[in-house]
Write an enzyme that holds these catalytic residues in place. Structure first.
Site, PDB file in Angstrom:
ATOM      1  N   THR A   4       8.800  -0.565  -1.721  1.00 56.40           N
ATOM      2  CA  THR A   4       9.871   0.326  -2.157  1.00 56.40           C
ATOM      3  C   THR A   4      10.597  -0.153  -3.416  1.00 56.40           C
ATOM      4  O   THR A   4      11.046   0.659  -4.225  1.00 56.40           O
ATOM      5  CB  THR A   4      10.870   0.486  -0.978  1.00 56.40           C
ATOM      6  OG1 THR A   4      10.127   1.019   0.132  1.00 56.40           O
ATOM      7  CG2 THR A   4      12.004   1.417  -1.304  1.00 56.40           C
ATOM      8  N   CYS A  39       0.475   3.735  10.597  1.00 56.79           N
ATOM      9  CA  CYS A  39       1.249   4.731   9.860  1.00 56.79           C
ATOM     10  C   CYS A  39       1.977   5.646  10.828  1.00 56.79           C
ATOM     11  O   CYS A  39       1.357   6.263  11.694  1.00 56.79           O
ATOM     12  CB  CYS A  39       0.349   5.574   8.956  1.00 56.79           C
ATOM     13  SG  CYS A  39       1.314   6.805   8.064  1.00 56.79           S
ATOM     14  N   LYS A  81      -3.370   2.368  -2.227  1.00 58.09           N
ATOM     15  CA  LYS A  81      -2.945   3.411  -1.297  1.00 58.09           C
ATOM     16  C   LYS A  81      -4.017   3.633  -0.232  1.00 58.09           C
ATOM     17  O   LYS A  81      -5.210   3.584  -0.560  1.00 58.09           O
ATOM     18  CB  LYS A  81      -2.715   4.713  -2.095  1.00 58.09           C
ATOM     19  CG  LYS A  81      -2.535   5.976  -1.264  1.00 58.09           C
ATOM     20  CD  LYS A  81      -1.162   6.046  -0.648  1.00 58.09           C
ATOM     21  CE  LYS A  81      -0.992   7.233   0.279  1.00 58.09           C
ATOM     22  NZ  LYS A  81       0.207   7.085   1.130  1.00 58.09           N
ATOM     23  N   GLY A  82      -3.603   3.889   1.004  1.00 58.71           N
ATOM     24  CA  GLY A  82      -4.563   4.119   2.084  1.00 58.71           C
ATOM     25  C   GLY A  82      -5.625   5.134   1.712  1.00 58.71           C
ATOM     26  O   GLY A  82      -5.306   6.198   1.185  1.00 58.71           O
ATOM     27  N   SER A  97       0.824  -1.217   0.000  1.00 57.35           N
ATOM     28  CA  SER A  97       0.000   0.000   0.000  1.00 57.35           C
ATOM     29  C   SER A  97       0.856   1.264   0.000  1.00 57.35           C
ATOM     30  O   SER A  97       1.823   1.377   0.742  1.00 57.35           O
ATOM     31  CB  SER A  97      -0.892  -0.006   1.242  1.00 57.35           C
ATOM     32  OG  SER A  97      -1.619   1.201   1.311  1.00 57.35           O
ATOM     33  N   GLY A 152       8.243  -5.865   3.670  1.00 54.57           N
ATOM     34  CA  GLY A 152       9.346  -5.120   4.262  1.00 54.57           C
ATOM     35  C   GLY A 152      10.622  -5.440   3.522  1.00 54.57           C
ATOM     36  O   GLY A 152      11.289  -6.428   3.805  1.00 54.57           O
ATOM     37  N   GLY A 153      10.921  -4.658   2.516  1.00 55.78           N
ATOM     38  CA  GLY A 153      12.194  -4.790   1.823  1.00 55.78           C
ATOM     39  C   GLY A 153      12.264  -5.837   0.742  1.00 55.78           C
ATOM     40  O   GLY A 153      13.353  -6.146   0.246  1.00 55.78           O
TER      41      GLY A 153
HETATM   42  C1  LIG Z   1       5.964   6.080  -0.158  1.00 57.75           C
HETATM   43  C2  LIG Z   1       5.283   5.079   0.734  1.00 57.75           C
HETATM   44  C3  LIG Z   1       3.914   5.230   1.048  1.00 57.75           C
HETATM   45  C4  LIG Z   1       3.278   4.333   1.880  1.00 57.75           C
HETATM   46  N1  LIG Z   1       1.935   4.490   2.135  1.00 57.75           N
HETATM   47  C5  LIG Z   1       1.281   3.567   2.891  1.00 57.75           C
HETATM   48  C6  LIG Z   1      -0.138   3.650   3.085  1.00 57.75           C
HETATM   49  O1  LIG Z   1      -0.813   4.543   2.557  1.00 57.75           O
HETATM   50  N2  LIG Z   1      -0.735   2.707   3.872  1.00 57.75           N
HETATM   51  C7  LIG Z   1      -0.028   1.683   4.446  1.00 57.75           C
HETATM   52  O2  LIG Z   1      -0.616   0.848   5.128  1.00 57.75           O
HETATM   53  N3  LIG Z   1       1.309   1.578   4.246  1.00 57.75           N
HETATM   54  C8  LIG Z   1       1.972   2.483   3.498  1.00 57.75           C
HETATM   55  N4  LIG Z   1       3.339   2.347   3.274  1.00 57.75           N
HETATM   56  C9  LIG Z   1       4.053   1.197   3.876  1.00 57.75           C
HETATM   57  C10 LIG Z   1       4.205   0.054   2.872  1.00 57.75           C
HETATM   58  O3  LIG Z   1       2.951  -0.449   2.460  1.00 57.75           O
HETATM   59  C11 LIG Z   1       5.036  -1.104   3.468  1.00 57.75           C
HETATM   60  O4  LIG Z   1       4.390  -1.579   4.627  1.00 57.75           O
HETATM   61  C12 LIG Z   1       6.444  -0.688   3.855  1.00 57.75           C
HETATM   62  O5  LIG Z   1       6.941   0.273   2.960  1.00 57.75           O
HETATM   63  C13 LIG Z   1       7.414  -1.867   3.905  1.00 57.75           C
HETATM   64  O6  LIG Z   1       7.556  -2.504   2.638  1.00 57.75           O
HETATM   65  P1  LIG Z   1       8.738  -2.177   1.578  1.00 57.75           P
HETATM   66  O7  LIG Z   1      10.022  -2.195   2.349  1.00 57.75           O
HETATM   67  O8  LIG Z   1       8.626  -3.231   0.535  1.00 57.75           O
HETATM   68  O9  LIG Z   1       8.442  -0.815   1.050  1.00 57.75           O
HETATM   69  C14 LIG Z   1       4.009   3.252   2.443  1.00 57.75           C
HETATM   70  C15 LIG Z   1       5.372   3.108   2.136  1.00 57.75           C
HETATM   71  C16 LIG Z   1       6.007   3.996   1.287  1.00 57.75           C
HETATM   72  C17 LIG Z   1       7.456   3.789   0.987  1.00 57.75           C
END
Ligand SMILES: Cc1cc2nc3c(=O)[nH]c(=O)nc-3n(C[C@H](O)[C@H](O)[C@H](O)COP(=O)(O)O)c2cc1C
Ligand SMILES: Cc1cc2nc3c(=O)[nH]c(=O)nc-3n(C[C@H](O)[C@H](O)[C@H](O)COP(=O)(O)OP(=O)(O)OC[C@H]3O[C@@H](n4cnc5c(N)ncnc54)[C@H](O)[C@@H]3O)c2cc1C
Ligand code: FES
Lengths: 257, 300
Positions: B264, B128, B44-45, B20, B241-242
């Site tokens: 990401t 968040c 997206k949230g 998200s 996460g990553g």
């Molecule tokens: C730019 C950005 C926006 C995010 N927006 C949300 C969101 O709106 N709602 C949510 O639950 N998580 C949000 N996250 C968290 C991600 O969904 C995820 O839990 C977190 O980034 C870890 O995963 P990753 O390391 O693959 O990015 C956001 C992360 C990033 C980087």
């Protein structure tokens, strides 16, 4: 817009820490409009985010990118040699609309100068009389001769060692030049000052903005700018610089928020 | 070869989802990724009313990751229901809607309205780190997590996954609270709260001062937490996460996640989600794994 590879043709230092890079990348070069940019990815897995760099020129399958070394990514890029590949995404952003009319002023400040070159050429090819106002720190100019091929060039320098001492607006006043249409790229204080000046004289300023980016394609909402009206996409007072921008009519923007 | 997994009754063609906030509602990425190749898209949230989000800079790169403080900017539920959901409906992929709110009432209103939508599953963001009210303040208090989960469960028949914050002393306690409240599953991890100082400007890199850390830098923390939670509750898990490769995704599956979200990594390679889905199949072929479910939670 495509996510693709480009092949480095040449990299030359054209000013202190300023590099002029030619990249073969047919798809992006063919599609590129003035004011658009590319996102360049580092080879280093610890640096994940793309570096946005404006398209300085696009011609016959080649992209010209001019950038200042500012940190890891641009340093890495400056060390590339002919034949190496880079990963890139583009063309990104809206770019300038097809401009028509008799005359136009293009304004660049510092590393905001390169993106105006492509625009100057296009406008000149469309039969417009182009004035280029270029702001440098000092007499060590770059791309000045390139602009002279398409435009009457006016120089402003911070230290007064060349042209008018002061800002690009100071130079426009001193040289008594004004067009109703002004397109500009440069540091935010310059863009604000210029927009106020141009709007005050009843003109239109199309300015190109910068912001930290993560996706470069409009998905992450990292790169927003505040707008006076509620934006059609976001439904709040935010536009995405990577998508609705980087070129905005200054009148749309809310500089005070 | 079977790559299908089941998330609380929702069958995914493969375990690869988007995280998200990193993928919008899929529109922008659909020019790089065939959304039909993904198990689902997590949007997206979204909140009941439009949110402006935080001031810029909202993004800062860090070694092997990034900080964000978007502040849950979103156009609100009306626009989301009219524009984003119909777009996703055109694809043969599951739709997981991520929900945010400032107050329990706001979450409830949003879930109630989404209960009649085409969403397949709801992911509730109570974690968040970038908004003052709501978000993480709910997700770090187990009593709150239990009560909010049970309130939301009353409002919809759709499966509800609670998205947990890693910014807690004991993640299993929060996961158990969600289970006690009747959650259908758990998503984890949201971002880790972090900070970066711009030493040239002598100020914070983000306007919000703090931001959420994501990307490969947080992966070992995330794998550990997915493992711990999978051992302490009986619910299916969406792990994240990553994750940046098929190998990363498989780690999460082996740690106990039924599906994975990729966040990401999309910023480094816009095609990565599709590549991960294909890479998982390749791994299965190479290791003669007939059913992906064989490896879910296979580490003891
Ligand atoms: C730019 C950005 C926006 C995010 N927006 C949300 C969101 O709106 N709602 C949510 O639950 N998580 C949000 N996250 C968290 C991600 O969904 C995820 O839990 C977190 O980034 C870890 O995963 P990753 O390391 O693959 O990015 C956001 C992360 C990033 C980087
Ligand atoms: C639309 C657009 C067009 C641009 N065009 C040019 C150009 O033609 N020539 C040029 O020299 N520079 C240009 N820039 C600025 C350029 O993107 C940054 O200088 C570059 O990203 C710095 O990366 P780095 O790794 O060298 O620096 P670092 O400081 O190591 O970068 C760290 C992170 O911050 C980001 N970042 C740092 N400075 C900026 C900045 N000013 N704007 C946006 N992100 C930044 C980087 O992308 C990276 O994610 C442009 C920026 C934007 C937004
Ligand atoms: S960089 Fe992601 S929306 Fe502009």
């Amino acid at each position: 817009m495509e996510y693709t590879k480009g092949i480095i043709v040449s990299v030359n230092e054209i000013g202190t820490g300023i590099f002029d890079m030619l990249v073969k990348c047919q798809g992006i070069a063919d599609a590129a409009k003035p004011g658009q940019f590319v996102c360049i990815y580092s080879d280093d897995g610890a640096h994940l985010l793309p570096r946005p760099i404006s398209i300085c020129e696009a011609m016959n399958g080649y992209l010209r990118l001019v950038f200042r070394v500012a940190g890891f990514g641009t340093k890495e890029l400056s060390g590339k040699t002919s034949g190496e590949e880079i990963k890139l995404l583009g063309p990104c952003g809206n770019g300038y609309p097809e401009l028509a009319g008799d005359q136009i002023t293009v304004v660049g400040g510092g590393i905001g100068i390169p993106p105006m070159l492509y625009l100057a050429r296009k406008c000149s090819e469309n039969g417009m009389k182009v004035t280029a106002v270029l702001g440098y720190r000092d007499s060590k100019t770059f791309l000045k001769e390139a602009f002279e091929a398409y435009a009457d060039v006016i120089i402003a320098t911070d230290d007064g060692s060349l042209g008018v001492k002061g800002t690009v607006v100071d130079a426009m006043k001193e040289c008594n030049t004004f067009d109703k249409l002004v397109c500009a790229c440069g540091p935010m204080p310059m863009l604000k000052g210029l927009s106020t000046y141009v709007e005050g004289k009843g003109g239109c300023a199309l300015i190109s903005l910068e912001e930290r980016m993560a996706c470069g394609i409009g998905a992450c909402l990292g790169c927003i700018v505040k707008t006076k009206e509620v934006d059609e996409h976001s439904h709040v007072h935010n536009k995405r610089i990577c998508t609705e921008g980087p070129v905005f009519d200054s009148k749309e923007l809310d500089f005070n928020r | 070869m079977n790559t299908k997994v089941n998330l609380a009754g929702v069958e995914l063609k493969n375990p690869v989802l988007t995280a998200s906030g990193t993928f919008g509602s899929g529109m922008e990425f659909s020019r790089f990724v065939d959304l039909n190749k993904l198990g689902g898209v997590v949007t997206k949230g979204v909140s009941v009313t439009p949110w402006e989000g935080n001031p810029t800079p909202r993004i800062a790169e860090t070694t092997g990751g990034m900080l964000n403080a978007i502040g849950l900017q979103n156009p609100g539920l009306d626009v989301f229901l009219q524009r984003d959901l119909p777009f996703l409906q055109k694809y043969d992929t599951k739709i997981i809607v991520n929900v945010c709110g400032h107050t329990p009432e706001e979450y409830m209103k949003a879930v109630e309205r989404l209960s009649t939508s085409v969403a397949d599953l709801l992911e509730i963001n109570i974690s968040c780190p970038n908004v003052k009210a709501g978000g993480i303040t709910f997700g770090t208090d187990s009593k709150m997590v239990e009560s909010i989960t049970s309130e939301l469960k009353k409002l919809t028949k759709k499966p509800i996954f609670m998205k947990l914050s890693p910014n807690v002393t004991d993640i299993t306690e929060i996961a158990k609270a969600a289970e006690a409240g009747g959650a259908d599953g758990i998503s984890l991890i949201n971002t880790l709260m972090g900070m970066k100082i711009d030493i040239n400007r002598r100020t914070f890199a983000l306007a919000n001062k703090t931001g959420g850390l994501s990307g490969p830098a947080i992966k070992p923390v995330a794998v550990r937490m997915v493992y711990q939670v999978s051992k302490s509750v009986k619910l299916p898990i969406i792990g994240m996460g990553g994750i940046a490769s098929a190998e990363d995704a498989i780690e999460f599956l082996m740690a106990g996640a039924t599906a994975v979200s990729v966040g990401t990594a999309n910023f480094h390679n816009p095609k990565v989600t599709e590549e991960i889905a294909a890479g998982i199949e390749e791994f299965m072929r190479a290791k003669s794994i007939k059913d992906i479910n064989e490896i879910i939670g296979c580490v003891e």
